[in-house]
Design a protein around this motif. Sequence first.
Motif: not given
Length: 73
Positions: A53-73
Amino acid sequence: MKTSLLAGASALLLGACAMTPAALPETEALNRVAAQSGPYRALGYQSPFAGFEPHAPTGPASWRAVNDAQTEG
């Protein structure tokens, strides 16, 4: 210098006097052995890129939103 010239000339002389090499083996016999004659199943070709599956690059995102998306729970 004379010694190396004499050694080279003697190597050439001995090589010229050597016996002729043996004939090459019969290649048809080798092909008969390699021929497939038996209950073998055919192996189908499978592309190494199957399921890719090809993946296209995305623009920069907020670091807080990226960290919250990676948390367990």
